[in-house]
Design an enzyme around this catalytic site. Structure first.
Site, PDB file in Angstrom:
ATOM      1  CG  HIS A  93      -1.823  -1.115   1.096  1.00 16.69           C
ATOM      2  ND1 HIS A  93      -3.246  -1.044   1.791  1.00 16.69           N
ATOM      3  CD2 HIS A  93      -1.642  -2.287   1.003  1.00 16.69           C
ATOM      4  CE1 HIS A  93      -3.791  -2.253   1.574  1.00 16.69           C
ATOM      5  NE2 HIS A  93      -2.720  -3.177   1.138  1.00 16.69           N
ATOM      6  CD  GLU A  95      -1.904   4.552   2.981  1.00 17.03           C
ATOM      7  OE1 GLU A  95      -1.585   3.754   1.994  1.00 17.03           O
ATOM      8  OE2 GLU A  95      -3.128   4.803   3.135  1.00 17.03           O
ATOM      9  CB  CYS A 120      -7.495   0.503   3.669  1.00 17.61           C
ATOM     10  SG  CYS A 120      -5.761  -0.123   3.868  1.00 17.61           S
ATOM     11  CB  CYS A 123      -2.785   2.072   5.727  1.00 16.41           C
ATOM     12  SG  CYS A 123      -2.406   1.278   4.074  1.00 16.41           S
TER      13      CYS A 123
HETATM   14 ZN    ZN Z   1      -3.906   0.462   2.766  1.00 17.00          ZN
END
Ligand code: ZN
Length: 284
Positions: A93, A95, A120, A123
């Site tokens: 992801h 992040e 999300c 994360c």
């Molecule tokens: Zn994420």
């Protein structure tokens, strides 16, 4: 809202490709002055550039993240990285990519992260492993939030009796008698593995000599852990190289004997590198 014009955007994108997505403190200061903005406005203005490094063949959803580190004064870009024909749980992801980028490149205290979409749950949990989780500012298109606001009633390292945290940068005191580079040994010593003790790291060397590194970063909720091979491929992606276009000379994975858990997942994500050399695998 600060808008970066196309000429400056091109300049920043070129710099970021050379540095694997790291904007040094002097570049950050220069941009703040040139754009007449503050640090957080710059972080948000950089998001479209960070998102240009995304490789999202499955979702076509391009996420950018930009982290600021108080100690180095640098900004670190991140973008999502998806692997074709592999389990969705393996993707990196944005992040994670930005935080991994900061960690690999010497950041010590992340104070803020800007993201071009809401993070999300995975994360939010990944960020909860940071030494600065309690004070982190999360800059989203609709405002600024603390991690406590985004992750109430949290589960974190202390719930598993772990007093350490990601970014504390403590090096394990281990001898590594292997025919691998000193840089890879150093990354191995800095892996963050409080839950399995599997010190693990990866090195990828391109045919033109450029080298990239990844470390294993574990998480109290286990699933958001970042494997060393995903970590190093994310670093490669932040140099602007598409996985399928990478001309790879050597890929090395090292892990600790008796604790190994990374070989199969490394081989899975490496199927996305065309024409790469076989994985060199070591335990110590
Ligand atoms: Zn994420």
């Amino acid at each position: 809202m600060v808008i970066i014009d196309s000429k400056i955007e091109e300049y920043i994108y070129d710099v970021a490709k050379q540095t694997h997505g790291v904007l040094k403190a002097n570049v950050v200061s220069e941009l703040i002055s040139q754009l007449n903005c503050d640090k957080e406005q710059l972080q948000q203005a950089l998001l479209p550039i960070a998102a240009k490094f995304a490789q999202a063949p499955i979702s076509s959803f391009y996420v950018g993240a930009v982290v600021f580190d108080k100690i180095t004064g640098c900004m670190y870009l991140g973008a999502n990285l998806e692997f074709k024909r592999q389990a969705l749980s393996l993707v990196v992801h944005a992040e994670q990519a930005a935080i991994n980028n900061a960690w690999i490149n010497g950041a010590q205290e992340i104070t803020s992260i800007a993201i071009n979409a809401a993070p999300c749950g995975f994360c939010r949990q990944f960020m909860n492993e940071l030494s600065s989780a309690g004070t982190l500012s999360i800059l989203l298109p609709n405002g600024r939030f603390t991690l406590t606001e985004l992750l109430p009633c949290d589960f974190g390292p202390s719930d598993l009796g772990n007093g350490a945290s990601l970014m504390s940068n403590e090096a394990a005191d281990v001898d590594v008698n292997l025919p691998i580079s000193d840089a890879l040994k150093q990354h191995l010593r800095h892996a963050y593995v409080p839950y399995t003790s599997n010190l693990s790291a990866a090195e990828l060397v391109l045919k033109d000599g450029r080298a990239f590194y990844g470390r294993y970063a574990e998480n109290a909720a286990y699933s958001p852990s970042l494997s060393p091979m995903s970590s190093v491929l994310s670093q490669l992606a932040l140099s602007g190289i598409e996985l399928e276009d990478a001309s790879v000379e050597r890929i090395t994975l090292v892990e600790k004997a008796g604790f190994e858990n990374q070989k199969s997942v490394a081989q899975a994500v490496l199927t996305n590198l065309q024409g790469a050399a076989p994985l060199e695998y070591h335990v110590f």
